[in-house]
Design an enzyme around this catalytic site. Sequence first.
Site, mmCIF file in Angstrom:
data_model
loop_
_atom_site.group_PDB
_atom_site.id
_atom_site.type_symbol
_atom_site.label_atom_id
_atom_site.label_comp_id
_atom_site.label_asym_id
_atom_site.label_seq_id
_atom_site.Cartn_x
_atom_site.Cartn_y
_atom_site.Cartn_z
ATOM 1 N N ARG A 55 64.793 44.615 63.520
ATOM 2 C CA ARG A 55 63.743 43.612 63.340
ATOM 3 C C ARG A 55 63.229 43.056 64.687
ATOM 4 N NH1 ARG A 55 64.130 38.109 63.801
ATOM 5 N NH2 ARG A 55 66.053 38.072 62.582
ATOM 6 N N TYR A 109 36.904 43.756 59.973
ATOM 7 C CA TYR A 109 37.693 44.232 58.840
ATOM 8 C C TYR A 109 37.940 43.071 57.865
ATOM 9 C CZ TYR A 109 41.625 46.269 56.336
ATOM 10 O OH TYR A 109 42.456 46.743 55.363
ATOM 11 N N ASP A 180 39.719 44.938 68.369
ATOM 12 C CA ASP A 180 40.303 45.839 67.378
ATOM 13 C C ASP A 180 39.667 47.209 67.607
ATOM 14 O OD1 ASP A 180 40.892 47.392 65.139
ATOM 15 O OD2 ASP A 180 40.819 45.688 63.754
ATOM 16 N N LYS A 205 45.620 54.351 60.621
ATOM 17 C CA LYS A 205 44.426 55.178 60.616
ATOM 18 C C LYS A 205 44.606 56.367 61.574
ATOM 19 C CE LYS A 205 43.305 51.747 57.985
ATOM 20 N NZ LYS A 205 42.572 50.576 58.444
HETATM 21 C C1 LIG Z 1 42.626 49.240 58.268
HETATM 22 C C2 LIG Z 1 42.157 48.329 59.329
HETATM 23 C C3 LIG Z 1 42.876 47.171 59.647
HETATM 24 C C4 LIG Z 1 44.114 46.765 58.891
HETATM 25 O O1 LIG Z 1 45.152 47.680 59.089
HETATM 26 P P1 LIG Z 1 46.383 47.843 58.076
HETATM 27 O O2 LIG Z 1 47.210 48.877 58.739
HETATM 28 O O3 LIG Z 1 45.824 48.254 56.750
HETATM 29 O O4 LIG Z 1 47.055 46.516 57.986
HETATM 30 C C5 LIG Z 1 42.392 46.388 60.676
HETATM 31 N N1 LIG Z 1 41.274 46.698 61.350
HETATM 32 C C6 LIG Z 1 40.555 47.800 61.063
HETATM 33 C C7 LIG Z 1 39.317 48.094 61.842
HETATM 34 C C8 LIG Z 1 40.966 48.654 60.036
HETATM 35 O O5 LIG Z 1 40.242 49.728 59.745
#
Ligand SMILES: *Cc1c(COP(=O)(O)O)cnc(C)c1O
Length: 389
Positions: A55, A109, A180, A205
Amino acid sequence: MGAESLAPRAAGLSTRAVHAGGPAPVVGAPLATPIFQTSTFFNEPAGGGEILYTRYGNNPNHLLLEQRLAALEGAEACVVTGSGMAAIAMALLSCTAAGDRVVAARALYGGTLGLLHAELPRLGIETVYVDFTGDDWPAAVRPGVRAVIVEVPTNPLLRVIDIAAVAEAAHRAGALLIVDSTFATPAHFRPLEHGADLVVHSATKYLGGHSDVTGGAVLGSAERVAAVRQRARLFGTAPDPFAAWLIERGTKTLAVRMERHSRNGQAVAEWCERHPQVKRVHYPGLASHPDHARARRLLDGFGGMLGVELAGGGEAATRFVRALRLCRVAPSLGGVETLVSEPRHTSHAALAPAEREAIGIADGFVRFSLGIEDADDIIADIEQALQAV
Ligand SMILES: *Cc1c(COP(=O)(O)O)cnc(C)c1O
Protein backbone atom coordinates in the site's frame (compact mmCIF):
# COMPACT_ATOMS: atom_id res chain seq x y z
CA MET A 1 18.65 -1.74 -10.72
CA GLY A 2 20.84 -1.47 -13.81
CA ALA A 3 18.33 0.67 -15.59
CA GLU A 4 20.43 3.66 -16.44
CA SER A 5 23.19 1.64 -18.08
CA LEU A 6 20.63 -0.08 -20.33
CA ALA A 7 18.62 3.01 -21.16
CA PRO A 8 20.15 6.34 -20.27
CA ARG A 9 17.83 9.33 -20.55
CA ALA A 10 19.61 10.19 -23.80
CA ALA A 11 18.38 6.96 -25.43
CA GLY A 12 15.46 7.21 -27.83
CA LEU A 13 11.90 6.91 -26.55
CA SER A 14 11.36 3.41 -27.98
CA THR A 15 14.55 2.19 -26.29
CA ARG A 16 13.53 3.72 -22.97
CA ALA A 17 10.06 2.16 -23.32
CA VAL A 18 11.62 -1.30 -23.54
CA HIS A 19 14.47 -0.96 -21.05
CA ALA A 20 14.22 1.92 -18.56
CA GLY A 21 13.91 0.67 -15.01
CA GLY A 22 14.33 -2.93 -16.15
CA PRO A 23 16.29 -5.48 -14.13
CA ALA A 24 20.07 -5.65 -14.44
CA PRO A 25 21.38 -8.43 -16.72
CA VAL A 26 22.62 -10.73 -13.94
CA VAL A 27 23.30 -14.32 -15.02
CA GLY A 28 20.48 -16.55 -13.85
CA ALA A 29 18.14 -13.66 -13.03
CA PRO A 30 14.84 -13.40 -14.92
CA LEU A 31 14.73 -11.24 -18.04
CA ALA A 32 11.07 -10.34 -17.60
CA THR A 33 10.06 -8.62 -14.40
CA PRO A 34 8.69 -11.06 -11.82
CA ILE A 35 5.35 -10.22 -10.22
CA PHE A 36 5.90 -9.49 -6.54
CA GLN A 37 2.39 -10.55 -5.50
CA THR A 38 2.90 -9.87 -1.83
CA SER A 39 1.39 -7.35 0.55
CA THR A 40 4.45 -7.13 2.78
CA PHE A 41 8.17 -7.92 2.99
CA PHE A 42 10.45 -9.32 5.72
CA ASN A 43 11.66 -6.63 7.99
CA GLU A 44 14.66 -5.98 10.25
CA PRO A 45 13.55 -7.25 13.74
CA ALA A 46 15.12 -4.27 15.48
CA GLY A 47 13.45 -1.82 13.09
CA GLY A 48 15.32 0.65 10.94
CA GLY A 49 15.44 0.89 7.19
CA GLU A 50 12.52 1.64 4.91
CA ILE A 51 9.37 -0.33 5.62
CA LEU A 52 8.25 -2.05 2.43
CA TYR A 53 4.50 -2.52 2.12
CA THR A 54 2.46 -2.69 -1.05
CA ARG A 55 0.00 0.00 0.00
CA TYR A 56 2.98 2.35 0.47
CA GLY A 57 3.61 2.03 -3.24
CA ASN A 58 7.14 0.66 -2.78
CA ASN A 59 6.58 -2.87 -4.07
CA PRO A 60 9.28 -3.59 -6.73
CA ASN A 61 6.55 -3.69 -9.42
CA HIS A 62 5.57 -0.13 -8.48
CA LEU A 63 9.15 1.12 -8.43
CA LEU A 64 10.04 -0.37 -11.79
CA LEU A 65 6.93 1.09 -13.45
CA GLU A 66 7.66 4.49 -11.88
CA GLN A 67 11.21 4.49 -13.27
CA ARG A 68 9.91 3.47 -16.70
CA LEU A 69 7.27 6.20 -16.82
CA ALA A 70 9.61 8.88 -15.44
CA ALA A 71 12.16 8.01 -18.14
CA LEU A 72 9.48 8.29 -20.85
CA GLU A 73 8.01 11.53 -19.58
CA GLY A 74 11.37 13.14 -18.79
CA ALA A 75 10.31 13.56 -15.16
CA GLU A 76 12.41 13.40 -12.00
CA ALA A 77 9.85 11.28 -10.21
CA CYS A 78 6.59 9.37 -10.58
CA VAL A 79 3.88 7.89 -8.35
CA VAL A 80 1.69 5.14 -9.77
CA THR A 81 -1.91 4.69 -8.64
CA GLY A 82 -4.74 2.21 -9.01
CA SER A 83 -6.65 4.40 -11.51
CA GLY A 84 -6.42 7.61 -13.46
CA MET A 85 -8.95 9.18 -11.11
CA ALA A 86 -6.75 8.33 -8.10
CA ALA A 87 -3.84 10.05 -9.86
CA ILE A 88 -5.90 13.17 -10.57
CA ALA A 89 -7.32 13.29 -7.04
CA MET A 90 -3.89 12.90 -5.42
CA ALA A 91 -2.34 15.49 -7.75
CA LEU A 92 -5.04 18.05 -6.89
CA LEU A 93 -5.00 17.31 -3.15
CA SER A 94 -1.20 17.56 -3.07
CA CYS A 95 -1.29 21.26 -3.92
CA THR A 96 -4.59 22.64 -2.60
CA ALA A 97 -6.13 23.37 0.81
CA ALA A 98 -9.30 24.96 2.17
CA GLY A 99 -9.78 28.46 0.76
CA ASP A 100 -7.89 27.73 -2.46
CA ARG A 101 -9.23 28.07 -5.97
CA VAL A 102 -8.69 25.78 -8.95
CA VAL A 103 -9.08 26.88 -12.56
CA ALA A 104 -10.21 23.98 -14.72
CA ALA A 105 -10.77 23.61 -18.44
CA ARG A 106 -14.46 23.13 -19.24
CA ALA A 107 -13.44 20.29 -21.52
CA LEU A 108 -12.21 17.75 -18.96
CA TYR A 109 -12.83 14.06 -18.36
CA GLY A 110 -16.24 13.60 -16.67
CA GLY A 111 -14.77 12.01 -13.56
CA THR A 112 -12.41 14.96 -13.09
CA LEU A 113 -15.32 17.39 -13.43
CA GLY A 114 -17.26 15.31 -10.88
CA LEU A 115 -14.35 15.48 -8.43
CA LEU A 116 -14.10 19.26 -8.85
CA HIS A 117 -17.92 19.72 -8.63
CA ALA A 118 -18.87 17.29 -5.90
CA GLU A 119 -15.88 16.51 -3.69
CA LEU A 120 -13.44 19.44 -3.55
CA PRO A 121 -16.10 22.01 -2.47
CA ARG A 122 -16.65 19.89 0.68
CA LEU A 123 -12.98 20.54 1.49
CA GLY A 124 -13.36 24.28 0.86
CA ILE A 125 -11.74 24.19 -2.58
CA GLU A 126 -13.68 26.03 -5.31
CA THR A 127 -13.28 25.65 -9.05
CA VAL A 128 -13.68 28.20 -11.83
CA TYR A 129 -14.26 26.73 -15.31
CA VAL A 130 -12.83 28.37 -18.41
CA ASP A 131 -12.51 27.71 -22.11
CA PHE A 132 -8.78 27.57 -22.86
CA THR A 133 -9.45 27.62 -26.61
CA GLY A 134 -10.91 31.16 -26.28
CA ASP A 135 -9.29 34.52 -25.47
CA ASP A 136 -10.73 35.46 -22.08
CA TRP A 137 -9.26 32.71 -19.88
CA PRO A 138 -6.21 34.73 -18.63
CA ALA A 139 -8.52 36.86 -16.43
CA ALA A 140 -9.47 33.77 -14.42
CA VAL A 141 -5.86 32.75 -13.71
CA ARG A 142 -5.09 35.25 -10.97
CA PRO A 143 -3.63 35.25 -7.43
CA GLY A 144 -5.56 32.92 -5.11
CA VAL A 145 -5.59 30.20 -7.75
CA ARG A 146 -3.46 27.26 -6.59
CA ALA A 147 -3.86 24.87 -9.48
CA VAL A 148 -4.81 24.96 -13.15
CA ILE A 149 -5.89 21.68 -14.72
CA VAL A 150 -6.20 20.98 -18.44
CA GLU A 151 -6.13 18.11 -20.94
CA VAL A 152 -4.14 17.96 -24.18
CA PRO A 153 -5.71 16.98 -26.54
CA THR A 154 -9.29 17.29 -25.24
CA ASN A 155 -12.12 14.78 -25.45
CA PRO A 156 -13.83 14.42 -27.94
CA LEU A 157 -12.93 17.48 -30.09
CA LEU A 158 -9.17 16.89 -29.80
CA ARG A 159 -8.45 20.57 -29.18
CA VAL A 160 -4.78 21.38 -28.53
CA ILE A 161 -4.37 24.47 -26.35
CA ASP A 162 -1.37 26.80 -26.04
CA ILE A 163 0.13 24.98 -23.07
CA ALA A 164 3.17 27.26 -22.64
CA ALA A 165 0.91 30.33 -22.35
CA VAL A 166 -1.24 28.58 -19.73
CA ALA A 167 1.88 27.52 -17.79
CA GLU A 168 3.22 31.07 -17.83
CA ALA A 169 -0.08 32.54 -16.60
CA ALA A 170 -0.39 29.86 -13.90
CA HIS A 171 3.12 30.53 -12.60
CA ARG A 172 2.58 34.29 -12.61
CA ALA A 173 -0.49 33.74 -10.41
CA GLY A 174 1.43 31.40 -8.08
CA ALA A 175 -0.42 28.30 -9.30
CA LEU A 176 0.74 24.90 -10.51
CA LEU A 177 -0.20 23.61 -13.93
CA ILE A 178 -1.50 20.03 -13.97
CA VAL A 179 -1.85 18.42 -17.41
CA ASP A 180 -3.85 15.25 -17.98
CA SER A 181 -1.84 13.77 -20.85
CA THR A 182 -3.79 10.50 -21.16
CA PHE A 183 -4.71 11.02 -24.84
CA ALA A 184 -1.22 12.02 -25.99
CA THR A 185 1.02 9.77 -23.86
CA PRO A 186 4.73 10.61 -23.54
CA ALA A 187 5.22 9.12 -27.01
CA HIS A 188 3.48 12.17 -28.49
CA PHE A 189 3.68 14.96 -25.93
CA ARG A 190 5.69 15.71 -22.80
CA PRO A 191 3.97 18.57 -20.96
CA LEU A 192 6.87 19.05 -18.50
CA GLU A 193 8.94 20.34 -21.44
CA HIS A 194 6.33 23.08 -21.92
CA GLY A 195 6.14 24.35 -18.35
CA ALA A 196 3.67 21.94 -16.72
CA ASP A 197 4.36 21.15 -13.05
CA LEU A 198 2.54 17.83 -12.80
CA VAL A 199 1.50 15.37 -15.50
CA VAL A 200 -1.26 12.87 -14.78
CA HIS A 201 -2.24 9.78 -16.77
CA SER A 202 -4.96 7.21 -16.84
CA ALA A 203 -2.67 4.23 -17.47
CA THR A 204 -5.90 2.31 -18.10
CA LYS A 205 -5.73 3.71 -21.63
CA TYR A 206 -2.65 3.82 -23.91
CA LEU A 207 0.05 3.12 -21.31
CA GLY A 208 -1.49 -0.26 -20.44
CA GLY A 209 -2.77 -0.41 -23.99
CA HIS A 210 -4.74 -3.68 -23.90
CA SER A 211 -8.01 -2.77 -22.11
CA ASP A 212 -7.20 -5.25 -19.36
CA VAL A 213 -6.06 -3.14 -16.39
CA THR A 214 -6.80 0.12 -14.59
CA GLY A 215 -4.07 2.38 -13.28
CA GLY A 216 -2.75 5.91 -13.18
CA ALA A 217 0.38 7.96 -12.68
CA VAL A 218 1.48 11.40 -11.50
CA LEU A 219 4.84 12.76 -12.69
CA GLY A 220 6.88 15.86 -12.00
CA SER A 221 9.80 17.13 -9.92
CA ALA A 222 11.01 15.04 -6.97
CA GLU A 223 9.63 17.67 -4.59
CA ARG A 224 6.15 17.85 -6.15
CA VAL A 225 5.89 14.10 -6.47
CA ALA A 226 6.94 13.60 -2.83
CA ALA A 227 3.90 15.68 -1.83
CA VAL A 228 1.70 13.47 -4.03
CA ARG A 229 3.24 10.26 -2.67
CA GLN A 230 2.51 11.32 0.91
CA ARG A 231 -1.24 11.55 0.09
CA ALA A 232 -1.22 8.42 -2.05
CA ARG A 233 0.03 6.39 0.93
CA LEU A 234 -2.63 7.77 3.24
CA PHE A 235 -5.50 7.47 0.78
CA GLY A 236 -4.30 3.99 -0.18
CA THR A 237 -4.21 4.49 -3.93
CA ALA A 238 -1.34 2.14 -4.85
CA PRO A 239 -2.14 -0.36 -7.60
CA ASP A 240 -2.07 -4.09 -7.06
CA PRO A 241 1.36 -5.51 -8.04
CA PHE A 242 -0.15 -7.46 -10.96
CA ALA A 243 -1.80 -4.29 -12.29
CA ALA A 244 1.56 -2.48 -12.09
CA TRP A 245 3.17 -5.42 -13.90
CA LEU A 246 0.58 -5.36 -16.69
CA ILE A 247 1.07 -1.62 -17.22
CA GLU A 248 4.84 -2.04 -17.21
CA ARG A 249 4.55 -4.74 -19.86
CA GLY A 250 2.23 -2.49 -21.86
CA THR A 251 4.71 0.39 -21.86
CA LYS A 252 7.29 -1.73 -23.72
CA THR A 253 5.20 -1.50 -26.89
CA LEU A 254 3.92 2.05 -26.33
CA ALA A 255 6.02 3.66 -29.07
CA VAL A 256 5.10 1.13 -31.79
CA ARG A 257 1.44 1.08 -30.77
CA MET A 258 1.21 4.87 -30.85
CA GLU A 259 2.75 4.91 -34.34
CA ARG A 260 0.06 2.52 -35.60
CA HIS A 261 -2.74 4.31 -33.71
CA SER A 262 -1.64 7.54 -35.42
CA ARG A 263 -1.34 5.98 -38.86
CA ASN A 264 -4.84 4.49 -38.51
CA GLY A 265 -6.12 7.81 -37.14
CA GLN A 266 -4.86 9.73 -40.16
CA ALA A 267 -6.11 7.13 -42.68
CA VAL A 268 -9.59 6.84 -41.18
CA ALA A 269 -9.90 10.61 -40.66
CA GLU A 270 -8.98 11.34 -44.29
CA TRP A 271 -11.37 8.67 -45.58
CA CYS A 272 -14.24 9.91 -43.40
CA GLU A 273 -13.65 13.53 -44.43
CA ARG A 274 -14.33 12.61 -48.07
CA HIS A 275 -17.55 10.68 -47.32
CA PRO A 276 -20.84 12.41 -48.18
CA GLN A 277 -22.65 11.02 -45.10
CA VAL A 278 -20.05 12.65 -42.83
CA LYS A 279 -20.65 16.27 -41.92
CA ARG A 280 -17.42 16.91 -40.07
CA VAL A 281 -14.30 15.12 -38.86
CA HIS A 282 -12.36 16.17 -35.77
CA TYR A 283 -8.75 14.98 -35.96
CA PRO A 284 -5.69 17.14 -35.20
CA GLY A 285 -3.83 15.64 -38.16
CA LEU A 286 -6.31 17.15 -40.64
CA ALA A 287 -5.66 20.60 -42.09
CA SER A 288 -9.35 21.35 -41.34
CA HIS A 289 -8.83 20.97 -37.56
CA PRO A 290 -8.77 24.38 -35.80
CA ASP A 291 -5.57 23.49 -33.92
CA HIS A 292 -3.78 21.65 -36.73
CA ALA A 293 -0.84 24.10 -36.84
CA ARG A 294 -0.34 24.00 -33.07
CA ALA A 295 -0.72 20.23 -32.96
CA ARG A 296 2.01 19.92 -35.62
CA ARG A 297 4.27 22.10 -33.51
CA LEU A 298 3.62 20.47 -30.10
CA LEU A 299 2.85 16.82 -30.79
CA ASP A 300 5.06 14.04 -32.16
CA GLY A 301 1.96 12.23 -33.44
CA PHE A 302 -1.76 12.92 -33.78
CA GLY A 303 -2.92 9.71 -32.11
CA GLY A 304 -5.82 7.34 -32.53
CA MET A 305 -8.70 9.42 -31.16
CA LEU A 306 -11.14 10.66 -33.77
CA GLY A 307 -14.48 12.47 -33.73
CA VAL A 308 -16.88 11.92 -36.64
CA GLU A 309 -20.10 13.91 -37.00
CA LEU A 310 -22.68 12.11 -39.12
CA ALA A 311 -24.86 14.24 -41.38
CA GLY A 312 -27.93 12.20 -40.38
CA GLY A 313 -27.80 13.29 -36.72
CA GLY A 314 -28.57 11.17 -33.65
CA GLU A 315 -30.71 8.57 -35.39
CA ALA A 316 -28.05 7.93 -38.01
CA ALA A 317 -25.39 7.65 -35.28
CA THR A 318 -27.37 5.00 -33.43
CA ARG A 319 -27.96 2.97 -36.61
CA PHE A 320 -24.30 3.39 -37.62
CA VAL A 321 -22.92 2.25 -34.28
CA ARG A 322 -25.29 -0.77 -34.22
CA ALA A 323 -24.16 -1.81 -37.71
CA LEU A 324 -20.43 -1.83 -36.93
CA ARG A 325 -18.95 -5.34 -36.76
CA LEU A 326 -15.20 -4.95 -36.24
CA CYS A 327 -15.35 -1.73 -34.20
CA ARG A 328 -16.73 -2.49 -30.74
CA VAL A 329 -19.11 -0.29 -28.77
CA ALA A 330 -17.55 0.40 -25.39
CA PRO A 331 -16.52 3.40 -23.34
CA SER A 332 -12.80 3.81 -22.60
CA LEU A 333 -10.02 4.11 -25.16
CA GLY A 334 -6.38 3.46 -25.90
CA GLY A 335 -6.50 -0.29 -26.40
CA VAL A 336 -5.36 -2.40 -29.34
CA GLU A 337 -8.97 -2.85 -30.50
CA THR A 338 -11.02 -0.11 -32.16
CA LEU A 339 -13.72 1.16 -29.81
CA VAL A 340 -16.56 3.47 -30.63
CA SER A 341 -18.96 5.46 -28.45
CA GLU A 342 -21.46 8.29 -28.70
CA PRO A 343 -20.47 11.09 -26.30
CA ARG A 344 -24.18 12.00 -25.85
CA HIS A 345 -24.64 8.60 -24.14
CA THR A 346 -21.29 8.51 -22.31
CA SER A 347 -18.93 11.40 -21.46
CA HIS A 348 -21.50 14.15 -22.18
CA ALA A 349 -24.71 12.41 -21.07
CA ALA A 350 -25.22 14.93 -18.26
CA LEU A 351 -25.64 17.84 -20.71
CA ALA A 352 -28.87 18.82 -22.50
CA PRO A 353 -28.76 18.41 -26.33
CA ALA A 354 -28.58 22.21 -26.81
CA GLU A 355 -25.69 22.48 -24.34
CA ARG A 356 -23.84 19.72 -26.17
CA GLU A 357 -24.47 21.38 -29.51
CA ALA A 358 -23.15 24.70 -28.12
CA ILE A 359 -19.77 23.09 -27.30
CA GLY A 360 -19.53 21.39 -30.70
CA ILE A 361 -20.83 17.92 -29.85
CA ALA A 362 -24.04 17.68 -31.86
CA ASP A 363 -26.20 14.55 -31.84
CA GLY A 364 -24.67 12.45 -34.58
CA PHE A 365 -21.19 12.76 -33.05
CA VAL A 366 -19.39 9.43 -32.86
CA ARG A 367 -16.06 9.03 -31.09
CA PHE A 368 -13.53 6.46 -32.23
CA SER A 369 -10.55 5.11 -30.34
CA LEU A 370 -8.79 3.53 -33.28
CA GLY A 371 -6.95 0.34 -32.45
CA ILE A 372 -3.97 -1.25 -34.16
CA GLU A 373 -5.92 -3.38 -36.67
CA ASP A 374 -5.35 -2.89 -40.41
CA ALA A 375 -6.70 0.50 -41.47
CA ASP A 376 -8.36 -1.08 -44.55
CA ASP A 377 -10.43 -3.37 -42.32
CA ILE A 378 -11.51 -0.51 -40.05
CA ILE A 379 -12.46 1.57 -43.08
CA ALA A 380 -14.36 -1.34 -44.66
CA ASP A 381 -16.32 -1.76 -41.43
CA ILE A 382 -17.15 1.96 -41.28
CA GLU A 383 -18.15 1.88 -44.96
CA GLN A 384 -20.58 -1.02 -44.56
CA ALA A 385 -22.06 0.56 -41.41
CA LEU A 386 -22.60 3.86 -43.25
CA GLN A 387 -24.36 1.92 -46.03
CA ALA A 388 -26.62 0.34 -43.38
CA VAL A 389 -27.58 3.83 -42.16
C1 LIG B 1 -10.18 7.52 -18.52
C2 LIG B 1 -9.66 8.87 -18.23
C3 LIG B 1 -9.46 9.29 -16.91
C4 LIG B 1 -9.83 8.42 -15.73
O1 LIG B 1 -9.03 7.28 -15.68
P1 LIG B 1 -9.46 5.94 -14.91
O2 LIG B 1 -8.28 5.07 -15.10
O3 LIG B 1 -10.71 5.44 -15.55
O4 LIG B 1 -9.69 6.31 -13.48
C5 LIG B 1 -8.94 10.56 -16.71
N1 LIG B 1 -8.64 11.37 -17.73
C6 LIG B 1 -8.82 11.00 -19.01
C7 LIG B 1 -8.47 11.95 -20.11
C8 LIG B 1 -9.34 9.74 -19.31
O5 LIG B 1 -9.54 9.39 -20.58
